[in-house]
Design an enzyme around this catalytic site. Structure first.
Site, PDB file in Angstrom:
ATOM      1  NE  ARG A   7      -0.572   0.098   4.969  1.00  0.00           N
ATOM      2  CZ  ARG A   7      -0.851   0.808   6.043  1.00  0.00           C
ATOM      3  NH1 ARG A   7      -1.796   1.732   6.000  1.00  0.00           N
ATOM      4  NH2 ARG A   7      -0.210   0.601   7.173  1.00  0.00           N
ATOM      5  CB  SER A  34      -5.764   3.470   5.979  1.00  0.00           C
ATOM      6  OG  SER A  34      -6.000   3.927   7.296  1.00  0.00           O
ATOM      7  CD  GLU A  55     -17.451   1.739   1.551  1.00  0.00           C
ATOM      8  OE1 GLU A  55     -16.714   1.941   2.539  1.00  0.00           O
ATOM      9  OE2 GLU A  55     -18.698   1.814   1.607  1.00  0.00           O
ATOM     10  CG  PHE A  80     -15.002  -1.563   3.469  1.00  0.00           C
ATOM     11  CD1 PHE A  80     -15.741  -2.456   4.238  1.00  0.00           C
ATOM     12  CD2 PHE A  80     -14.089  -0.750   4.108  1.00  0.00           C
ATOM     13  CE1 PHE A  80     -15.580  -2.527   5.607  1.00  0.00           C
ATOM     14  CE2 PHE A  80     -13.919  -0.808   5.480  1.00  0.00           C
ATOM     15  CZ  PHE A  80     -14.665  -1.698   6.236  1.00  0.00           C
ATOM     16  CG  HIS A 106      -5.877  -2.078   5.158  1.00  0.00           C
ATOM     17  ND1 HIS A 106      -5.357  -1.051   4.371  1.00  0.00           N
ATOM     18  CD2 HIS A 106      -5.611  -1.738   6.456  1.00  0.00           C
ATOM     19  CE1 HIS A 106      -4.787  -0.149   5.149  1.00  0.00           C
ATOM     20  NE2 HIS A 106      -4.917  -0.538   6.414  1.00  0.00           N
ATOM     21  CG  ASP A 114      -8.175  -3.193  11.482  1.00  0.00           C
ATOM     22  OD1 ASP A 114      -7.786  -2.750  12.576  1.00  0.00           O
ATOM     23  OD2 ASP A 114      -8.077  -2.554  10.425  1.00  0.00           O
ATOM     24  NE  ARG A 164      -2.975  -2.093   9.624  1.00  0.00           N
ATOM     25  CZ  ARG A 164      -3.665  -2.178  10.753  1.00  0.00           C
ATOM     26  NH1 ARG A 164      -4.410  -3.254  10.981  1.00  0.00           N
ATOM     27  NH2 ARG A 164      -3.602  -1.215  11.650  1.00  0.00           N
TER      28      ARG A 164
END
Length: 311
Positions: A7, A34, A55, A80, A106, A114, A164
């Site tokens: 990322r 993020s 989204e 998402f 992620h 998470d 991530r």
């Protein structure tokens, strides 16, 4: 060995891309710090759009921008992007084959603390099943940058799966990435390990461990999940007669399934799958989760030995 999260490399690549291509625009769903699209926002605020926690609207707006000649990179977490926005990706991006790049971060178990609600272990399967969608998974930061530049050149829907956690840098600047092509990163003729994403490094570690036991395993970085490199898979099946796949994803519908489909049709040999075994993840550190769910070099070694014994 240096490390960087894919990322992070994605954010840096967007900035470089934006400097040479004015048509590149970036959209995010309120997660830009993020997903690292914030890097692009700082340099090109007039070409960045924060769509909020919406989204479906994120993807819909990207579709509109693509029809106006822009090259939209739309980012949010993989859970998402492929979950909440699935129908829009299917019907508004892929059905008309619009030039939208869904770059989701992620992904997989290494989201870590998470927990299961955010750990997408089925995203590759979902995206791979949609007609017209290209599915890519970089193994390190170098491949991520080269991949993003190729994605910008490609005209059509693309899903890029990003992580991530920081991962080892495996390639140098001479590495060449091509959509639809895998690459042999270690030679061997006793078995083949076909891996993607963070599992490429684990496959290389497994190769070294197996070599000490007299087993020479070929290692392939299969960074394009769709369209998959059929010729490279068939060659490996014919020459090594045993295949192990390794992915930070469910063994249902992802890399292992894609490889098995090719092998079953063209050159039937044993295929063992290292991945998430039809279960949800949980909260924990990335290292703890990878060990608990069997996404390690040790598991790959055991799978290769089992496959070789059944040749």
């Amino acid at each position: 060995m240096s490390k960087i999260a894919t990322r992070e490399a994605y954010g840096k690549a967007l900035v470089k891309l934006g400097q040479i291509n004015d048509n590149v625009v970036v959209l995010d769903a309120d997660l830009s710090k993020s997903t690292k699209t914030n890097d692009f926002y700082k340099m090109f605020p007039e070409r960045f759009f924060n769509m909020g926690i919406a989204e479906q609207n994120l993807i819909g707006a990207a579709c509109g921008l693509s029809t106006a000649g822009k090259i939209p990179f739309a980012s949010t977490f993989a859970m998402f992007a492929t979950g909440r926005a699935f129908e829009v990706i299917r019907n508004s991006v892929c059905y008309p084959k619009l030039n939208v790049k869904v770059c989701a971060t992620h992904a997989g178990l290494t989201v870590g603390e998470d927990g299961a609600s955010h750990e997408s272990v089925e995203d590759m399967a979902i995206m791979r099943a949609i007609p017209n969608m290209t599915v890519l998974v970089p193994a390190d930061g170098v491949e991520t940058e080269k991949m993003i530049f190729e994605v910008a050149k490609y005209n059509g829907p693309v899903y890029v799966r990003l992580g991530r956690s920081a991962v080892p840098v495996l390639f140098d600047e001479n590495y060449k990435f091509e959509i639809g092509k895998g690459s042999v990163v270690r030679d061997g003729n006793d078995a083949t390990i076909i891996a993607c994403g963070i599992m490429v490094n684990e496959a290389i570690l497994a190769h070294e461990a197996l070599k000490e036991e007299g087993i020479n395993a070929r290692v392939i970085n299969m960074s394009t999940i769709k369209p998959i490199d059929r010729d490279l898979i068939i060659k490996a099946a014919e020459e090594t007669k045993a295949i192990v796949t390794a992915e930070e994803h469910s063994i249902i519908g992802g890399l292992g399934s894609a490889v098995s489909e090719v092998v079953g049709e063209e050159c039937p040999v044993i295929v063992k799958k290292v991945g998430v075994k039809d279960t949800f993840g949980e909260s924990g550190t990335p290292a703890e989760l990878l060990k608990k769910y069997g996404l390690t070099a040790e598991e790959i070694v055991n799978a290769v030995k089992d496959a070789v014994s059944k040749k």
